[in-house]
Design a protein around this motif. Structure first.
Motif, mmCIF file in Angstrom:
data_model
loop_
_atom_site.group_PDB
_atom_site.id
_atom_site.type_symbol
_atom_site.label_atom_id
_atom_site.label_comp_id
_atom_site.label_asym_id
_atom_site.label_seq_id
_atom_site.Cartn_x
_atom_site.Cartn_y
_atom_site.Cartn_z
ATOM 1 N N ALA A 1 0.821 -1.209 0.000
ATOM 2 C CA ALA A 1 0.000 0.000 0.000
ATOM 3 C C ALA A 1 0.857 1.262 0.000
ATOM 4 O O ALA A 1 0.326 2.364 -0.137
ATOM 5 N N ALA B 1 -1.890 3.628 -1.286
ATOM 6 C CA ALA B 1 -1.594 3.944 -2.676
ATOM 7 C C ALA B 1 -0.898 2.757 -3.346
ATOM 8 O O ALA B 1 0.286 2.828 -3.661
ATOM 9 N N PRO B 2 -1.628 1.650 -3.553
ATOM 10 C CA PRO B 2 -0.973 0.470 -4.140
ATOM 11 C C PRO B 2 -0.603 0.693 -5.611
ATOM 12 O O PRO B 2 -1.478 0.963 -6.424
ATOM 13 N N THR B 3 0.694 0.601 -5.925
ATOM 14 C CA THR B 3 1.125 0.829 -7.300
ATOM 15 C C THR B 3 1.059 -0.450 -8.142
ATOM 16 O O THR B 3 1.295 -0.406 -9.338
ATOM 17 N N ARG B 4 0.772 -1.591 -7.497
ATOM 18 C CA ARG B 4 0.515 -2.825 -8.250
ATOM 19 C C ARG B 4 -0.825 -3.377 -7.780
ATOM 20 O O ARG B 4 -0.898 -4.278 -6.947
ATOM 21 N N PRO B 5 -1.911 -2.820 -8.315
ATOM 22 C CA PRO B 5 -3.241 -3.097 -7.762
ATOM 23 C C PRO B 5 -3.643 -4.578 -7.804
ATOM 24 O O PRO B 5 -4.235 -5.074 -6.853
ATOM 25 N N LEU C 1 -8.868 -0.764 -7.168
ATOM 26 C CA LEU C 1 -7.682 -0.145 -6.559
ATOM 27 C C LEU C 1 -6.978 0.839 -7.492
ATOM 28 O O LEU C 1 -5.795 1.098 -7.359
ATOM 29 N N ARG C 2 -7.720 1.416 -8.422
ATOM 30 C CA ARG C 2 -7.133 2.493 -9.236
ATOM 31 C C ARG C 2 -7.223 3.789 -8.450
ATOM 32 O O ARG C 2 -8.225 4.050 -7.796
ATOM 33 N N TRP C 3 -6.213 4.614 -8.552
ATOM 34 C CA TRP C 3 -6.246 5.899 -7.853
ATOM 35 C C TRP C 3 -5.494 6.932 -8.644
ATOM 36 O O TRP C 3 -4.827 6.604 -9.605
#
Lengths: 182, 212
Positions: free
Chosen positions: B81, B152-156, B210-212
């Motif tokens: 995260a 902020a997961p960069t690998r959703p 989990l896109r942000w």
């Protein structure tokens, strides 16, 4: 990593720590320096066109802002920044149906090459503000484009300062969401 | 908007997240356990001989296994995260639960005559096992995914899949207190199917939410 980058890392970490503690000046300084770095990174990565590097810069800055609580104040700040920039760049490529693989090693050389100058083309002010409600739009544009303070904006628009703060925060969150869709 | 104008707006926005990162994960963990417990006690509940069963090594192993799975997935979910904090050095811990299980299966194959293997593997509850582990785990999975959105997961997809493993470990810990099929052979087959469902759902949820 070069000593220049090491010093930069220390400076940036200190600035963001000060910003988290409420120092707005330090925060602005931090964001300008990060913008220059991310601009250099994005321009180098976007070779085919179709994507505006400045869009990636703005999207990354918004994400850094809205997710700044995910930075641990004792961790190095640049790996955190570049992980977000890479995520946003990959997302921009994905939305245009392009695939790109970015290795961590890829951005080491751009670490030393920040590009402080914004692209010469005038960014379209209305584009980012389009999706906002009228109230949010007037608050965000008063503070950003017109450069007013929270207090000035509140007097100018006849709102309370709290309402201005809420509209500003919601407006920025809405702009960040919109970036991900178009 | 020009980038320097945007920075003026970001600088002025001093709003903090309503819940600090330090408190949100413990809250989410508590909620996940609570939701799993409510579903478990409302549907199946523990087996009637749970007190005696807890003294047998096969039942004890079930809990060691499911808790090892949850304990190895949790730090990876947390790390994933945070942008830039690579979860890969934690990934080898995910092998702990499968290795424990492999050891238990080997021991069972040695301890039990081969004509009994099939009976123990199929057991009595295989269908319920496949259904109930995902049923107990889906609520906790939703809570973990919602909490990941705060980060902020960069690998959703990866984050979602590991969230599925964490929900699996939690759900199976409850389910293991109900199921009377205690052989590692049963656990290796039917629990794994339930875990695969939750992990797949987690990966899908990661992709979608989990896109942000």
């Amino acid at each position: 990593m070069s000593s220049v980058t090491g010093k930069d890392e220390d400076d940036l970490s200190r600035l963001l720590r000060a910003a988290v503690a409420g120092d707005e000046r330090a925060y602005a300084d931090f964001l300008h320096r990060i913008a220059a770095r991310v601009r250099g990174f994005a321009r180098r990565k976007i070779v085919k066109g179709g994507i505006d590097a400045e869009d990636v810069v703005q999207e990354t800055l918004l994400a850094i802002h809205l997710k700044r609580h995910t930075w641990r104040t004792d961790a190095p700040v640049l790996p955190w920044v570049y992980a977000i920039a890479r995520f946003k760049l990959i997302d921009a490529f994905r939305r245009r149906g392009q695939r790109i693989e970015l290795e961590i090693g890829d951005f080491v050389e751009t670490l030393a090459a920040p590009q402080p100058a914004e692209a010469a083309s005038e960014r379209d002010v209305t584009r980012a503000l389009d999706g906002l409600s009228p109230g949010q739009r007037s608050v965000v544009s008063a503070i950003s484009v017109e450069g007013r303070s929270i207090g000035e904006t509140a007097r100018h628009l006849g709102m309370s300062e709290t309402a201005v703060r809420v509209a500003l925060h919601r407006g920025l969150s809405a702009i960040a969401k919109r970036f991900g869709r178009n | 908007m020009k980038t320097r104008d945007l920075i003026k707006a970001l600088e002025a926005d001093t709003a903090r997240p309503r819940l600090a990162s330090g408190i949100i994960w413990p809250l989410a963990g508590g909620a996940a356990v609570l939701v799993a417990a409510v579903v478990f006690f409302a549907t199946i509940g523990p087996r009637s001989d749970i007190g005696d069963a807890m003294e047998t090594v096969r039942v004890q192993f079930k809990f060691v296994y499911t808790l090892a799975l949850a304990a190895s997935a949790l730090p990876i979910v947390l790390a994933s995260a945070r942008p830039g904090s690579s979860p890969w050095h934690l990934a080898p811990w995910l092998l702990a639960a499968p290795l424990l299980l492999a050891g238990a299966v080997a021991t069972e194959l040695i301890a039990v005559p081969s004509q009994e293997w099939a009976v123990r593997l199929i057991g009595k509850n295989w269908f319920y096992c496949m259904m109930l582990i995902p049923l107990i785990g889906i609520g906790p999975l939703a809570i973990i995914l919602a909490t990941l959105r705060h980060g902020a997961p960069t690998r959703p997809i990866f984050s979602g899949a590991v969230a599925g493993l964490l929900a699996s470990g939690l759900a199976a810990t409850f389910y293991a207190a109900h199921c009377t099929d205690d052989s590692p052979l049963f656990v290796a087959v039917w629990y794994t199917i339930g875990f695969a469902v939750l992990t797949g759902l987690g990966a899908l949820g990661g992709r979608l939410f989990l896109r942000w």
